[in-house]
Design a protein around this motif. Structure first.
Motif, PDB file in Angstrom:
ATOM      1  N   ARG A 198       0.843  -1.190   0.000  1.00 24.08           N
ATOM      2  CA  ARG A 198       0.000   0.000   0.000  1.00 24.08           C
ATOM      3  C   ARG A 198       0.884   1.248   0.000  1.00 24.08           C
ATOM      4  O   ARG A 198       2.072   1.180  -0.260  1.00 24.08           O
ATOM      5  N   GLN A 202      -0.166   4.402   4.668  1.00 30.36           N
ATOM      6  CA  GLN A 202      -0.580   3.172   5.345  1.00 30.36           C
ATOM      7  C   GLN A 202       0.595   2.390   5.922  1.00 30.36           C
ATOM      8  O   GLN A 202       0.400   1.332   6.515  1.00 30.36           O
ATOM      9  N   LEU A 295      -4.641   1.981  -4.933  1.00 28.40           N
ATOM     10  CA  LEU A 295      -5.509   1.846  -3.772  1.00 28.40           C
ATOM     11  C   LEU A 295      -6.959   2.063  -4.163  1.00 28.40           C
ATOM     12  O   LEU A 295      -7.289   2.968  -4.944  1.00 28.40           O
ATOM     13  N   ALA A 304      -5.089  -2.770  -1.660  1.00 28.80           N
ATOM     14  CA  ALA A 304      -4.196  -2.657  -2.817  1.00 28.80           C
ATOM     15  C   ALA A 304      -4.677  -3.573  -3.933  1.00 28.80           C
ATOM     16  O   ALA A 304      -4.838  -4.783  -3.730  1.00 28.80           O
TER      17      ALA A 304
END
Length: 453
Positions: A198, A202, A295, A304
């Motif tokens: 990600r 994140q 994303l 993802a």
């Protein structure tokens, strides 16, 4: 409840969650006797074998655990394997309650082709190796490779990266295992790529750990500024007052991206929105195949998704650090998806039925999350459930250790008691003093047993 007899509780596992459970039990108003069973001759779990050697302050909870261990109502039985030296059924017959505090012992797999090639390792192996864990003492890592890929963006990935890139002279005064120090002194690693599926918002690093990577002697951290462009969902996540760590991390990433690249140094590359789909090589790791991600989803629920963009990273070592799972315990229910023992507030359940006298705490209860201190509240909840159950149901007679000691003595080559552990501990500290280190660990069980035989 008649308290004329002690309440005997067995704790399986001697890491933080086990010791915090013992602390809560011993502080209760009941006459409790706690016996802690550990597969290794040494206690303290990941505080001893998981915390990086250059982070000695994080090992300070050991002082608390040692104080708990010295309580007269506490017993330690090291070098005892549950299921071999004593069964769960035998423990159930001897104790009023059993608390399982075994942790999450298994790494999650990537499940991609080439994952088991020579040169592809788990982070757990490497961490255990440099910390002198007997299970990993003889692992071999080809540190003559110049480029390393680490899959995962949590603090364990940071630890692996830092040990690979920190100058050896700065590790000499830590409690790193001598065999690891010798190997790292010959290392040719020059580039480490830390890869996350990600985005930067994140990443699971704590800011302190991330900042430390940016200040290593002789090492420069890099990130492509284009990878720091955020979607509106990511911006929303960062704007939340509950997401302070991610905000600090983004500030650090932007500072890294603004730094002019330097030459002739070891380099750490942060790479986002990429997932490995194959490890390539004939006999050993030669390349890592990656797919670019994007994303999708609402803020804090983004996932993802793979795109049609691919790339290859030439590297000689791959470490995966993508999480951990508990392992099944024969005779107990197990949730294979979460890697935990199914439970309600620490009470082990089978379907909707509570299994009387059986409890769980720590990572085996909630999954691999939190820091060392997180285990205190977690263990307190489990112990409160246990004490509540005892108050509702007057306990039967249970002999405790007297009921299983003869069994263990017949099956176990050598039980390591608390006094034995303190002898091992003192010998390690003495060995370290001559080398200017806090301790020099014994890395083989035979060495430890010979010391106390």
């Amino acid at each position: 409840m008649d308290t004329s007899e002690s309440i005997h509780v067995a704790i399986v596992g001697s890491g933080p969650s086990g010791f915090y459970a013992a602390e809560a039990l011993l502080r209760s108003e009941l006459p409790v006797r706690v016996d802690m069973f550990e597969r290794l001759p040494t206690p303290y779990g990941l505080v001893r074998s998981g915390v990086a050697p250059d982070h000695q302050k994080l090992k300070q909870p050991i002082q608390v655990f040692e104080r708990i261990a010295r309580t007269p109502e506490f017993g330690f039985l090291g070098n005892v394997t549950i299921g071999i030296d004593v069964t769960i059924e035998e423990l159930k017959a001897a104790y009023h309650a059993i608390i399982f505090a075994c942790g999450a012992q298994k790494d999650r797999r990537m499940d991609i082709p080439g994952e088991d090639l020579d040169g592809s390792h788990t982070a757990t192996e490497f961490v255990g190796w440099y910390n002198g864990h007997p299970d990993y003492r003889d692992r071999v890592f080809d540190l003559q490779q110049e480029v390393v890929a680490i899959i995962g963006q949590g603090n364990v990935a940071v630890d692996v990266c830092r040990i690979l890139t920190r100058p050896v002279d700065e590790l000499k005064t830590s409690d790193i295992a001598e065999h690891a120090l010798d190997a790292l002194s010959q290392s040719r690693v020059r580039e480490v790529h830390i890869i996350g599926r990600r985005g930067p918002a994140q990443a699971k690093f704590t800011s302190k750990e991330l900042r430390e990577l940016t200040g290593l002697t002789g090492t420069v951290a890099t990130v492509d500024p284009e990878q720091l462009r955020l979607t509106s969902a990511c911006e929303t996540e960062l704007a939340s007052n509950t997401n302070v760590i991610a905000q600090k991390n983004m500030e650090l990433f932007r500072a890294i991206a603004a730094n002019a690249p330097q030459s002739g140094l070891r380099r750490i590359h942060f790479r986002f929105l990429a997932s490995p789909f194959a490890v390539q090589g004939r006999d050993r790791v030669e390349k890592l195949s990656l797919v670019r991600n994007r994303l999708t989803g609402e803020p804090f629920r983004q996932s993802a998704m793979a795109t049609n963009c691919f790339e290859e990273l030439t590297c000689g070592l791959v470490f995966r650090s993508i999480g951990y799972k508990g392992v099944p315990i024969p005779g107990l229910p197990f949730d294979p998806m979460r890697g935990v023992l199914p439970n309600a507030a620490g009470r082990i359940v089978d379907g909707e039925s509570v299994l009387p006298g059986l409890y769980v705490t720590g990572w085996l209860k909630r999954g691999p999350s939190g820091i060392i201190g997180t285990n205190r509240a977690d263990s307190l909840e489990t112990v409160e459930s246990l004490l509540t159950d005892l108050a509702k149901h007057p306990p039967r007679y249970a002999p405790g250790l007297k009921g299983v000691a003869p069994i263990i003595e017949r099956r176990c080559a050598r039980v390591v008691g608390l006094a034995d552990w303190f002898d091992i501990d003192a010998a390690e500290v003495e060995r370290g003093t001559s080398r200017g280190k806090p301790r020099e660990k014994f890395t083989r069980i035979e060495e430890m047993l010979s010391l106390v035989s």
